[in-house]
Design a protein around this motif. Sequence first.
Motif: not given
Length: 162
Positions: A22-37
């Motif tokens: 869950l932590l790894i998945t959350g980190a990946i999602v956060s990175l993708v959202v940050a890059a898109i932003t």
Amino acid sequence: NDGSHSLINTKMKNKGFSLVELLITGAIVSLVVAAITVSFSSFSKNQGLSNATDIVLAAINDARSKTLSSENSNQCGVHFESAGMIVFVGPTYSAGAATNIPFNLPGAVEISANSFNGGGSDILFQKITGKTDQYGSVTIRLISNTGITRVVSINGNGLVTF
């Protein structure tokens, strides 16, 4: 039967996600959202600068067109301020004139400088030819990042390039 029942229970217990997963998945999602932003923010700022350039071009072309068409037998010009431009009628700019037409820039950009032949903040177009003695340039920049600019140039014939 006890062996197969035990195997089913073991498989059912392992169907969930571990905390690490869950932590790894959350980190990946956060990175993708940050890059898109970041990408969208950069695109949005560049689009604002592009829109501002179009507004500057529109104001200059409007004044020159009105002068060339001899609308009301007047010449027109453009007065530049940090938040936009004002197309004016007559040989000089008057702040309170009813004939003034404002062209406002988006809030994220400003006119940071203008450099016209003879100085000043105005360009005046000549009747019949559309030429100007106040040729030069206008610099538009992002307020949030003053290093990102666009320069609009006006030549002596009153034509605009950027």
